[in-house]
Design an enzyme around this catalytic site. Structure first.
Site, short mmCIF file in Angstrom:
data_model
loop_
_atom_site.label_atom_id
_atom_site.label_comp_id
_atom_site.label_asym_id
_atom_site.label_seq_id
_atom_site.Cartn_x
_atom_site.Cartn_y
_atom_site.Cartn_z
N ARG A 89 0.81 -1.21 0.00
CA ARG A 89 0.00 0.00 0.00
C ARG A 89 0.85 1.27 0.00
O ARG A 89 0.36 2.35 -0.28
CB ARG A 89 -0.95 -0.02 1.20
N ASN A 121 -4.83 5.02 1.31
CA ASN A 121 -3.63 4.31 1.73
C ASN A 121 -2.34 5.03 1.36
O ASN A 121 -2.33 5.84 0.43
CB ASN A 121 -3.62 2.91 1.10
N ARG A 152 -10.90 -9.59 8.52
CA ARG A 152 -10.30 -10.67 7.73
C ARG A 152 -9.76 -11.78 8.64
O ARG A 152 -9.84 -12.96 8.30
CB ARG A 152 -9.19 -10.10 6.85
N HIS A 176 -1.89 -0.69 9.19
CA HIS A 176 -2.61 -1.33 8.09
C HIS A 176 -1.58 -1.55 6.99
O HIS A 176 -1.44 -0.76 6.06
CB HIS A 176 -3.76 -0.44 7.61
#
Length: 304
Positions: A89, A121, A152, A176
Site C-alpha cells: 500500500r 492508503n 479478515r 494497516h
C-alpha cells in the site's frame, strides 16, 4: 439531518456511496471527485436506483462549500492502479500526498468542523498527514486502519472452525500494512481463548495470520482492486459516529503514548475518538506494536 461528504468515487468510493444509499445511512450525500463527469455519472446511477430502494437520500455532486456543514467527510480517494500484484500500500503514497494536501486546504477554507474518516492508503501515514494539515482535533480524524484486517482475521478463524465470524472477538493491531499482527491473546470464541482452541485442533496460527494479512491482495491480484469489504468497513465506522454508538472498535487513531496514528481499540461516538482502550497484551505483542509504530513513522519521514 445526517449529512455525509464523499471525496473520491473510484471503486471504493462508488461502493461506499451505494452502501450508504441502500442502507439509508445518510439523509444527504455529497459526492466530490476531481473527475466531475465521473461523479455526475455515479450520482445519476444512484438516483435511478432510488425508486427501487426503501430509503430516500438526497444525493448530488457538490463543491467543498457544501461540506462546511457535513457531519462526516469520507476520504476514499486513491491510486490503486499504481500498485502491482504482490506490491504494498506504500506505493500509493507519493501520488496521494498532493491530493490529501489539496483536500485539507479546501476543508480548512470552508471551516469543516465534523469528523473525517479516511480509507486512503497507506492509511496510518495518510491520517497522520491529515492531522498535521487539517484544523481539527486529532480525535476527529480517523483511519479505517486494521478495522478491515480484524474482520479478515475473524473470517479466517471462522472458516477454520466452521462458525459465524461474528461469534469471534479479538484484534489485528498496528499498521494497516506489512507490520500488522494478530494479537492472539485478545481472540476469543464464545468466551474461550482461541489459543486454547487452536492448540486442541492443531491449527497453524502463522498461516491464519498471514492469510488475514494478505487478504486484500488475494482479491486485488485477481480483480485489480478491492472495494466491497473496505467499503463495508468505512460505512460501519461512519455509522458508529453518526449513531453516537459509544462502541469499542479498532481503527487508526492518534495515540499520544506513541505520538502517532496506529490501530488499537478505541471508544467511538459522535465526537470521533472519545477514549482509548488499553489491552493487556503479552510482552511479545507489545514489542510488535512498538515495531509497527516505527514502521509507520519511517514512512512518514520518507516523504516529510
Amino acid at each position: 439531518m445526517r449529512k455525509v461528504g464523499l471525496i473520491g468515487c473510484g471503486h471504493v468510493g462508488a461502493t461506499v456511496a451505494l452502501d450508504i444509499v441502500q442502507g439509508g445511512f445518510a439523509d444527504e450525500l455529497v459526492i466530490i471527485d476531481k473527475d466531475r463527469k465521473k461523479a455526475e455519472a455515479e450520482v445519476l446511477d444512484l438516483l435511478d436506483a432510488l425508486a427501487l430502494l426503501p430509503f430516500y437520500v438526497k444525493i448530488y455532486v457538490g463543491e467543498y462549500d457544501d461540506l462546511a456543514t457535513a457531519d462526516i467527510v469520507l476520504s476514499t480517494l486513491g491510486h490503486i492502479e499504481l500498485i502491482k500484484p504482490g506490491g504494498d500500500r506504500f506505493t500509493e503514497l507519493k501520488a496521494n500526498i498532493p491530493e490529501i494536501k489539496e483536500v485539507s486546504d479546501h476543508l480548512n477554507a470552508v471551516n469543516f468542523r465534523g469528523i473525517l474518516i479516511a480509507t486512503t492508503n497507506p492509511n496510518d501515514v495518510i491520517v497522520n498527514i491529515y492531522s498535521q494539515l487539517l484544523n481539527l482535533p486529532k480525535s476527529q480524524i480517523i483511519g479505517t486502519g486494521t478495522y478491515l484486517d480484524t474482520a479478515r482475521m475473524k473470517a479466517q478463524v471462522s472458516r477454520a472452525l466452521e462458525i459465524d465470524a461474528r461469534s469471534i472477538e479479538g484484534y489485528v493491531l498496528g499498521e494497516h500494512g506489512n507490520s500488522q499482527f494478530t494479537a492472539w491473546s485478545t481472540v476469543r470464541v464464545g468466551g474461550q481463548s482461541f489459543l486454547e482452541i487452536a492448540k486442541e485442533k492443531n491449527l497453524n496460527l502463522k498461516d491464519l495470520e498471514e492469510k488475514a494479512r494478505q487478504g486484500g491482495f488475494a482479491v486485488f491480484n485477481t480483480k485489480g482492486y478491492t472495494n466491497v469489504a473496505i467499503a463495508a468497513a468505512t460505512v460501519s465506522l461512519m455509522n458508529l459516529v453518526l449513531s453516537d454508538a459509544k462502541n469499542i472498535a479498532i481503527c487508526s487513531h492518534y495515540d499520544e503514548n506513541f505520538s502517532s496514528y496506529i490501530s488499537t481499540p478505541a471508544l467511538i461516538g459522535k465526537n470521533g475518538i472519545e477514549a482509548l482502550i488499553k489491552l493487556p497484551l503479552t510482552l511479545e505483542e507489545e514489542g510488535k506494536l512498538k515495531h509497527s509504530v516505527v514502521e509507520i513513522q519511517e514512512k512518514i519521514n520518507y516523504f516529510s
